[in-house]
Design a protein around this motif. Structure first.
Motif, PDB file in Angstrom:
ATOM      1  N   GLN A   1     -16.474 -35.532  23.328  1.00 53.27           N
ATOM      2  CA  GLN A   1     -15.401 -35.370  24.813  1.00 53.27           C
ATOM      3  C   GLN A   1     -16.077 -34.469  25.573  1.00 53.27           C
ATOM      4  O   GLN A   1     -16.507 -34.506  26.817  1.00 53.27           O
ATOM      5  CB  GLN A   1     -14.952 -36.973  24.948  1.00 53.27           C
ATOM      6  N   MET A   2     -15.035 -33.905  25.701  1.00 51.54           N
ATOM      7  CA  MET A   2     -14.544 -33.042  26.178  1.00 51.54           C
ATOM      8  C   MET A   2     -15.870 -32.026  26.700  1.00 51.54           C
ATOM      9  O   MET A   2     -16.233 -31.414  27.831  1.00 51.54           O
ATOM     10  CB  MET A   2     -13.949 -31.142  25.203  1.00 51.54           C
ATOM     11  N   ALA A   3     -16.850 -31.894  25.725  1.00 54.47           N
ATOM     12  CA  ALA A   3     -18.117 -30.827  25.959  1.00 54.47           C
ATOM     13  C   ALA A   3     -19.039 -31.868  26.325  1.00 54.47           C
ATOM     14  O   ALA A   3     -19.926 -30.855  27.450  1.00 54.47           O
ATOM     15  CB  ALA A   3     -18.433 -30.816  23.939  1.00 54.47           C
ATOM     16  N   VAL A   4     -19.416 -32.620  26.727  1.00 52.64           N
ATOM     17  CA  VAL A   4     -20.239 -33.792  27.813  1.00 52.64           C
ATOM     18  C   VAL A   4     -19.719 -33.816  28.666  1.00 52.64           C
ATOM     19  O   VAL A   4     -19.963 -33.052  29.950  1.00 52.64           O
ATOM     20  CB  VAL A   4     -19.867 -35.500  27.008  1.00 52.64           C
ATOM     21  N   ASN A   5     -18.321 -33.802  29.140  1.00 52.58           N
ATOM     22  CA  ASN A   5     -17.776 -33.408  30.562  1.00 52.58           C
ATOM     23  C   ASN A   5     -17.525 -31.942  30.885  1.00 52.58           C
ATOM     24  O   ASN A   5     -18.469 -32.015  32.168  1.00 52.58           O
ATOM     25  CB  ASN A   5     -16.337 -34.021  30.345  1.00 52.58           C
ATOM     26  N   ILE A   6     -17.594 -30.958  30.027  1.00 56.84           N
ATOM     27  CA  ILE A   6     -17.635 -30.018  30.480  1.00 56.84           C
ATOM     28  C   ILE A   6     -19.280 -29.727  30.370  1.00 56.84           C
ATOM     29  O   ILE A   6     -19.776 -28.635  32.263  1.00 56.84           O
ATOM     30  CB  ILE A   6     -17.434 -28.544  29.249  1.00 56.84           C
ATOM     31  N   ASP A   7     -20.041 -29.742  30.143  1.00 53.01           N
ATOM     32  CA  ASP A   7     -21.352 -30.101  30.515  1.00 53.01           C
ATOM     33  C   ASP A   7     -21.846 -29.797  31.464  1.00 53.01           C
ATOM     34  O   ASP A   7     -22.514 -29.842  32.684  1.00 53.01           O
ATOM     35  CB  ASP A   7     -22.685 -30.686  29.181  1.00 53.01           C
ATOM     36  N   LEU A   8     -21.616 -31.623  31.925  1.00 48.79           N
ATOM     37  CA  LEU A   8     -22.183 -32.418  33.296  1.00 48.79           C
ATOM     38  C   LEU A   8     -21.193 -30.607  34.222  1.00 48.79           C
ATOM     39  O   LEU A   8     -21.749 -30.360  35.223  1.00 48.79           O
ATOM     40  CB  LEU A   8     -21.087 -33.038  33.688  1.00 48.79           C
ATOM     41  N   LEU A   9     -20.424 -30.104  33.855  1.00 50.07           N
ATOM     42  CA  LEU A   9     -19.177 -29.665  35.486  1.00 50.07           C
ATOM     43  C   LEU A   9     -20.294 -27.965  35.696  1.00 50.07           C
ATOM     44  O   LEU A   9     -20.243 -27.402  36.114  1.00 50.07           O
ATOM     45  CB  LEU A   9     -18.284 -29.431  34.770  1.00 50.07           C
TER      46      LEU A   9
END
Length: 88
Positions: free
Chosen positions: A41-49
């Protein structure tokens, strides 16, 4: 994938990285701040950023098509820093 995205989490990530800019979080700081949130979940949100240009693109890498976080590269870009100043 949509349910993994969280504006609140993205704002929290940006705020934490802002306080340490231009440096990265230590592993201990990262895990203290984001305990209970899966790496995926962290990686998915960081990827969007990253896609918005706010976080260094080297912060995420893929292994067997699964995104992972590279803590040593997890920091705001200059654009991310300036964006965070405007909203916090």
């Amino acid at each position: 994938m949509q349910s993994l995205l969280s504006l609140e989490l993205q704002m929290d990530i940006m705020q934490k990285l802002f306080f340490f800019y231009p440096y990265t979080l230590t592993g201990r700081q990262f895990f203290n701040f984001f305990a209970g949130i899966s790496e995926f979940q962290m990686a998915v949100n960081i990827d969007l950023l990253i896609k918005k240009g706010f976080i260094n693109p080297d912060a995420i890498y893929l292994k067997n098509d699964i995104p992972h976080i590279r803590l040593g590269s997890l920091h705001l870009t200059e654009e991310g820093f300036e964006h965070t100043i405007k909203y916090f």
